[in-house]
Motif scaffolding. Structure first.
Motif, PDB file in Angstrom:
ATOM      1  N   PRO A 243       0.820  -1.217   0.000  1.00  0.00           N
ATOM      2  CA  PRO A 243       0.000   0.000   0.000  1.00  0.00           C
ATOM      3  C   PRO A 243       0.849   1.259   0.000  1.00  0.00           C
ATOM      4  O   PRO A 243       0.484   2.272  -0.618  1.00  0.00           O
ATOM      5  N   VAL A 244       2.015   1.190   0.667  1.00  0.00           N
ATOM      6  CA  VAL A 244       2.901   2.359   0.670  1.00  0.00           C
ATOM      7  C   VAL A 244       3.385   2.649  -0.749  1.00  0.00           C
ATOM      8  O   VAL A 244       3.373   3.795  -1.205  1.00  0.00           O
TER       9      VAL A 244
ATOM     10  N   GLU B 219       0.706   4.288  -2.649  1.00  0.00           N
ATOM     11  CA  GLU B 219       0.522   5.705  -2.324  1.00  0.00           C
ATOM     12  C   GLU B 219       1.614   6.545  -2.964  1.00  0.00           C
ATOM     13  O   GLU B 219       1.338   7.596  -3.543  1.00  0.00           O
ATOM     14  N   VAL B 220       2.848   6.063  -2.885  1.00  0.00           N
ATOM     15  CA  VAL B 220       3.963   6.889  -3.360  1.00  0.00           C
ATOM     16  C   VAL B 220       4.005   6.943  -4.887  1.00  0.00           C
ATOM     17  O   VAL B 220       4.200   8.002  -5.468  1.00  0.00           O
ATOM     18  N   ILE B 221       3.793   5.783  -5.527  1.00  0.00           N
ATOM     19  CA  ILE B 221       3.945   5.772  -6.984  1.00  0.00           C
ATOM     20  C   ILE B 221       2.655   6.168  -7.688  1.00  0.00           C
ATOM     21  O   ILE B 221       2.675   6.952  -8.626  1.00  0.00           O
ATOM     22  N   ALA B 222       1.549   5.594  -7.229  1.00  0.00           N
ATOM     23  CA  ALA B 222       0.299   5.840  -7.951  1.00  0.00           C
ATOM     24  C   ALA B 222      -0.619   6.821  -7.228  1.00  0.00           C
ATOM     25  O   ALA B 222      -1.653   7.190  -7.759  1.00  0.00           O
ATOM     26  N   GLY B 223      -0.276   7.219  -6.026  1.00  0.00           N
ATOM     27  CA  GLY B 223      -1.123   8.144  -5.279  1.00  0.00           C
ATOM     28  C   GLY B 223      -2.437   7.516  -4.840  1.00  0.00           C
ATOM     29  O   GLY B 223      -3.427   8.209  -4.659  1.00  0.00           O
TER      30      GLY B 223
ATOM     31  N   TRP C 129      -3.656   4.630  -2.139  1.00  0.00           N
ATOM     32  CA  TRP C 129      -3.420   3.621  -1.112  1.00  0.00           C
ATOM     33  C   TRP C 129      -4.479   2.537  -1.150  1.00  0.00           C
ATOM     34  O   TRP C 129      -4.197   1.348  -1.096  1.00  0.00           O
ATOM     35  N   LYS C 130      -5.733   2.984  -1.233  1.00  0.00           N
ATOM     36  CA  LYS C 130      -6.857   2.061  -1.036  1.00  0.00           C
ATOM     37  C   LYS C 130      -6.900   0.980  -2.093  1.00  0.00           C
ATOM     38  O   LYS C 130      -7.229  -0.168  -1.802  1.00  0.00           O
TER      39      LYS C 130
END
Lengths: 325, 276
Positions: free
Chosen positions: A266-267, A270-274, A276-277
């Protein structure tokens, strides 16, 4: 009329959370029949299924899965590389080796999205054709006059059927990305992109030699229906192949894998694709998917024969194969 | 018969009840579930994503790298701020609590959004008033207050609000300090914020931002703007403790004096293109 009634009752149920004691009798009285059982006709669409670790009504799952893949489509390939450290390419190559398609094979790649399997298939078949041509050329080094004249006459008649790959996906965004990839790679011959639902394929019976579904079947709401559709559209003698995440056999590796998937993925999302969910859903859906043996039984139940599975990377992924006879 | 029905009902309800208990936003759950926003799925506030310490550390590193590679990824800057700002947020929250106006803000939780601002009223205010100048700032720099990302990774609901307030006050700070949204103006505001709030993300931005400025602006930053921003940041009253929504009519000069902020030494022009 029945649909709106169901909707109304659903809303009433949700609104009655605060004072459920009072309405428990009321609602069940209103429905008349045994309200709790999911087989009740009035509430047939309240059957629930899992969306990751969440429980959602079945009608919802397809919509939410669609949304997830719509969001991740642009970064899907980058994320695959980042999450699996590039190993997903090896897994997909293994699928092709297990498949071993011959020139002239017709492939249907369901949930094919960005086209990885279809591209590999066309490449494989092309190299097989090259090999065959080279082999026949080598064996024909010293032809007799009879052979040469035979060759001239048969050249025009016998045109082997061209291999074809059809990529089918329910999500238009994923297909769009796949098409762009195909265009940029210059692969367009023998490739088509079709929007369709794995539970209800838009193809006639007995059409394809090979049916593949790579990392897609766990997102399907009714896996048994997808398997039945696979059986339907395959020619007799056709092969079903499924590449999917499965249960890791080694307990130590299993712990590491769990830690990695729940902490890291999930991290990365979040970082690459923006997002998390979506990647939280991905990890949870992997955990909810049945293990190798259970899935093998599901495939057998659908009517496939000689069902086998092959583990890769210690069971992180498994390729299940079955034949329609 | 009723007991078995009741028990099934109870089980079903408990699942829903557990969801509701976790997130105090029953409204969203009751609305049409076809657009089921999973912001109320799990967490202390809408949009909250609970994370373990390992995940926070990974996020901090990852978002830092991503933000450095592409400074226009505002979401990465936001995530960096949330994951590294725990102590600074506690400090800020305590400062707000000790200030009467700040305390009111913590209770009332105002949000600065286009929907909550009365733009026509603000446009009718006299020039030089805070509201009018803020509107002018928004128009000149082509920004809106609605582009702020929601807080996701702060594990305390009050601290999450403090973080959100900090983000929304950022534009107002631009107005108070008279800085446009080009690179130089942003760096100046970051220096002010770093001195004021102590958020590591601001400090990082303050240190790395100047790397993207050309020599002339760098000189302007180090000789006049920078020291001014730092001094004011240290001396000024806590900018988060000001109830800006009630002060639109106040004159800008007046507000600056009240907050102990000196006007900028150099007029930095707002430029339309993003220049370094």
């Amino acid at each position: 009329m029945a649909a709106s009634m169901r909707l109304l009752v659903k809303r009433v149920i949700r609104l009655s959370h605060g004072n459920f004691n009072a309405t428990a009798a009321g609602v069940s009285g209103r429905s008349g029949c045994c309200w709790g059982t999911t087989s009740c006709c009035c509430f047939s669409d309240d059957r629930s299924t899992h969306f990751g670790f969440e429980t959602v009504p079945e009608a919802e799952k397809a919509k939410r899965v669609y949304k997830v893949f719509e969001n991740v489509a642009q970064k899907y390939d980058i994320m695959n590389d980042a999450m699996s450290l590039g190993i997903h390419r090896l897994w997909k190559d293994s699928l092709l080796h297990v498949m071993n398609p011959q020139p002239g094979a017709q492939l249907l790649d369901v949930a094919g999205g960005t086209g990885d399997i279809a591209f590999r298939f066309l490449e494989y078949v092309r190299s097989q054709q090259e090999r065959q041509r080279r082999r026949s050329a080598r064996s024909m080094q010293t032809p007799s006059w009879q052979d040469i004249s035979n060759n001239y006459s048969t050249e025009d008649e016998e045109r082997p059927q061209e291999s074809r790959a059809v990529v089918c996906d329910i999500n238009k965004e994923m297909l769009k990305v796949g098409k762009q990839k195909g265009d940029s790679m210059g692969i367009s011959a023998g490739l088509s992109w079709v929007v369709g639902d794995a539970e209800e394929l838009p193809f006639d019976d007995d059409q394809f030699d090979i049916y593949t579904i790579a990392f897609g079947i766990r997102n399907v709401t009714h896996i048994d229906q997808a398997l039945q559709e696979a059986l339907r559209i395959l020619k007799p003698g056709g092969r079903f192949l499924c590449l999917e995440f499965s249960k890791v056999t080694n307990p130590v590796l299993a712990r590491l894998y769990d830690a990695y998937s729940f902490q890291m993925i999930p991290v990365l999302g979040e970082v690459i694709a923006g997002d998390w969910k979506s990647y939280q859903y991905l990890v949870e859906s992997i955990h909810k998917f049945p293990d190798q043996e259970a899935f093998k039984h599901m495939i057998e139940d659908a009517g496939f024969y000689c069902v086998q599975y092959y583990n890769f990377t210690g069971g992180v992924v498994a390729i299940h194969s079955g034949f329609k006879l | 018969m009723w007991s078995c029905v009741g028990k099934r009902f109870q089980r079903l309800n408990q699942r829903h009840y557990a969801l509701i208990c976790k997130a105090p936003c029953v409204q969203q759950l009751c609305s049409s579930s076809s657009e089921f926003t999973d912001s109320c799925y799990n967490g202390l506030y809408p949009g909250h994503i609970p994370t373990t310490p390992i995940q926070k550390a990974l996020l901090a590193v990852g978002s830092g790298v991503a933000a450095l590679q592409d400074p226009y990824r505002h979401d990465m800057v936001a995530v960096l701020g949330e994951t590294t700002g725990h102590l600074a947020l506690i400090n800020l929250r305590d400062r707000m609590r000790n200030d009467p106006e700040g305390y009111t803000i913590l209770i009332e939780r105002p949000r600065i959004r286009l929907s909550t601002l009365d733009l026509s009223k603000m446009a009718s205010l006299p020039d030089g008033s805070f509201g009018r100048e803020y509107l002018r700032f928004l128009e000149d720099n082509h920004v809106t207050p609605d582009t702020r990302a929601d807080v996701k990774f702060v594990d305390d609901e009050e601290l999450a609000y403090v973080m959100q307030r900090y983000r929304e006050v950022h534009d107002l700070l631009h107005t108070l300090l008279g800085m446009p949204t080009n690179m130089l103006g942003e760096v100046a505001v970051k220096w002010f914020e770093a001195a004021q709030t102590g958020l590591p993300m601001c400090a990082l931005g303050a240190v790395l931002g100047p790397l993207r400025l050309n020599a002339r602006r760098l000189q302007s930053l180090f000789t006049s703007l920078g020291p001014w921003a730092l001094q004011n940041g240290r001396r000024a009253r806590c900018v988060l403790s000001v109830f800006y929504e009630r002060r639109w009519e106040q004159s800008l000069e007046d507000l600056r004096e009240e907050l102990n902020i000196k006007p900028p030494p150099v007029i930095v022009a707002a430029s339309n293109k993003r220049s370094t």
